[in-house]
Write a protein that holds these residues in place. Sequence first.
Motif, PDB file in Angstrom:
ATOM      1  N   THR A   1      82.797  51.920 -15.826  1.00 36.59           N
ATOM      2  CA  THR A   1      83.012  53.167 -16.000  1.00 36.59           C
ATOM      3  C   THR A   1      84.355  53.642 -16.219  1.00 36.59           C
ATOM      4  O   THR A   1      84.475  54.865 -16.716  1.00 36.59           O
ATOM      5  N   GLN A   2      85.290  52.835 -16.438  1.00 25.71           N
ATOM      6  CA  GLN A   2      86.481  52.845 -16.851  1.00 25.71           C
ATOM      7  C   GLN A   2      86.393  52.986 -18.399  1.00 25.71           C
ATOM      8  O   GLN A   2      85.615  52.716 -18.789  1.00 25.71           O
ATOM      9  N   THR A   3      87.662  53.451 -19.007  1.00 22.18           N
ATOM     10  CA  THR A   3      87.564  53.859 -20.272  1.00 22.18           C
ATOM     11  C   THR A   3      88.210  52.809 -21.079  1.00 22.18           C
ATOM     12  O   THR A   3      89.146  51.919 -20.597  1.00 22.18           O
ATOM     13  N   VAL A   4      88.351  52.879 -22.380  1.00 23.97           N
ATOM     14  CA  VAL A   4      88.907  52.109 -23.595  1.00 23.97           C
ATOM     15  C   VAL A   4      90.305  52.209 -23.279  1.00 23.97           C
ATOM     16  O   VAL A   4      91.270  51.286 -23.210  1.00 23.97           O
TER      17      VAL A   4
ATOM     18  N   ASP B   1      89.504  50.725 -33.043  1.00 30.73           N
ATOM     19  CA  ASP B   1      88.794  51.630 -33.528  1.00 30.73           C
ATOM     20  C   ASP B   1      87.742  52.502 -32.592  1.00 30.73           C
ATOM     21  O   ASP B   1      86.784  52.935 -33.106  1.00 30.73           O
ATOM     22  N   VAL B   2      87.907  52.653 -31.413  1.00 29.99           N
ATOM     23  CA  VAL B   2      86.979  53.285 -30.612  1.00 29.99           C
ATOM     24  C   VAL B   2      87.559  54.233 -29.784  1.00 29.99           C
ATOM     25  O   VAL B   2      88.848  54.176 -29.536  1.00 29.99           O
ATOM     26  N   ASP B   3      87.021  55.298 -29.445  1.00 29.22           N
ATOM     27  CA  ASP B   3      87.419  56.591 -28.875  1.00 29.22           C
ATOM     28  C   ASP B   3      88.025  56.055 -27.709  1.00 29.22           C
ATOM     29  O   ASP B   3      87.386  55.376 -26.616  1.00 29.22           O
ATOM     30  N   ARG B   4      89.372  56.529 -27.012  1.00 33.29           N
ATOM     31  CA  ARG B   4      89.668  56.179 -25.906  1.00 33.29           C
ATOM     32  C   ARG B   4      89.011  56.669 -24.687  1.00 33.29           C
ATOM     33  O   ARG B   4      89.146  55.869 -23.546  1.00 33.29           O
TER      34      ARG B   4
END
Length: 190
Positions: free
Chosen positions: A113-116, A151-154
Motif C-alpha cells: 500500500t505504500q506509494t511510488v 513514468d508512474v504517478d508518485r
Amino acid sequence: MRFLEPGTGRHTSIPPVAYDLTYDDVFMVPRRSAVGSRQAVDLSSPDGTGTTIPLVVANMTAIAGRRMAETTARRGGLTVIPQDIPIEVVTEVTQWVKQRHLVLDTPIVLAPTQTVGDALSLLPKRAHNAGVVVDENHRPVGVVTDEDLTDVDRFTQLADVMSRDLLLLDADIAPGDAFDTLDGAKLRAR
C-alpha cells in the motif's frame, strides 16, 4: 603524522602514549606528502574483492550513520558515530548493526500500500535500486525496482507496479551458488 615536542617546536616521532588522546590533546602539523592528490589515494583492499570501502569512517554526522556502520562492519571496517549523538541512539545503532547478516545486505522493505513516491525516496539508498514488498505477515509478495517506477504517478500504490515474479533463496546459500542461481534466472533485480 608527527607531534611537536611540547615547548620546543621540534618535530619528533610519535612518543609512546599511555592514555587516549582527543583532538583537544594534540596539534597536527601539516607537512609534505608523496600523495599528489586525495583522488590518487587507493582504498581498494588487497583481498581481491575490489572493494574501495574505507577502513575507518570519520565521525561526521552526514556520513557516519546506521547504514554506513552496517556496510563498513560487513567489510571489516569501523564507523565512528558522531559524539553529538545521544548515547541511547548510539546504543540502538550498535545493537542494530551487530544483528545484521554478515554477507547479505539489509533490504529495503516496503508494503504493497505504500506509494511510488515512498519507494523513490528509499531505493537510491542501496546499490541495487530495488525494494522487497512484503505483506502484513512480513512475507515477500513482490519486488519493485527503479525501472518499475519510471513514468508512474508518485501516488500509485506499489501493488500496482511491483513485479510478482519472485525467486526466493535461502539466506544461508553460498554466495557463489546464489549468484549462479540468480544469473541463470535472468531476473532484472539482482
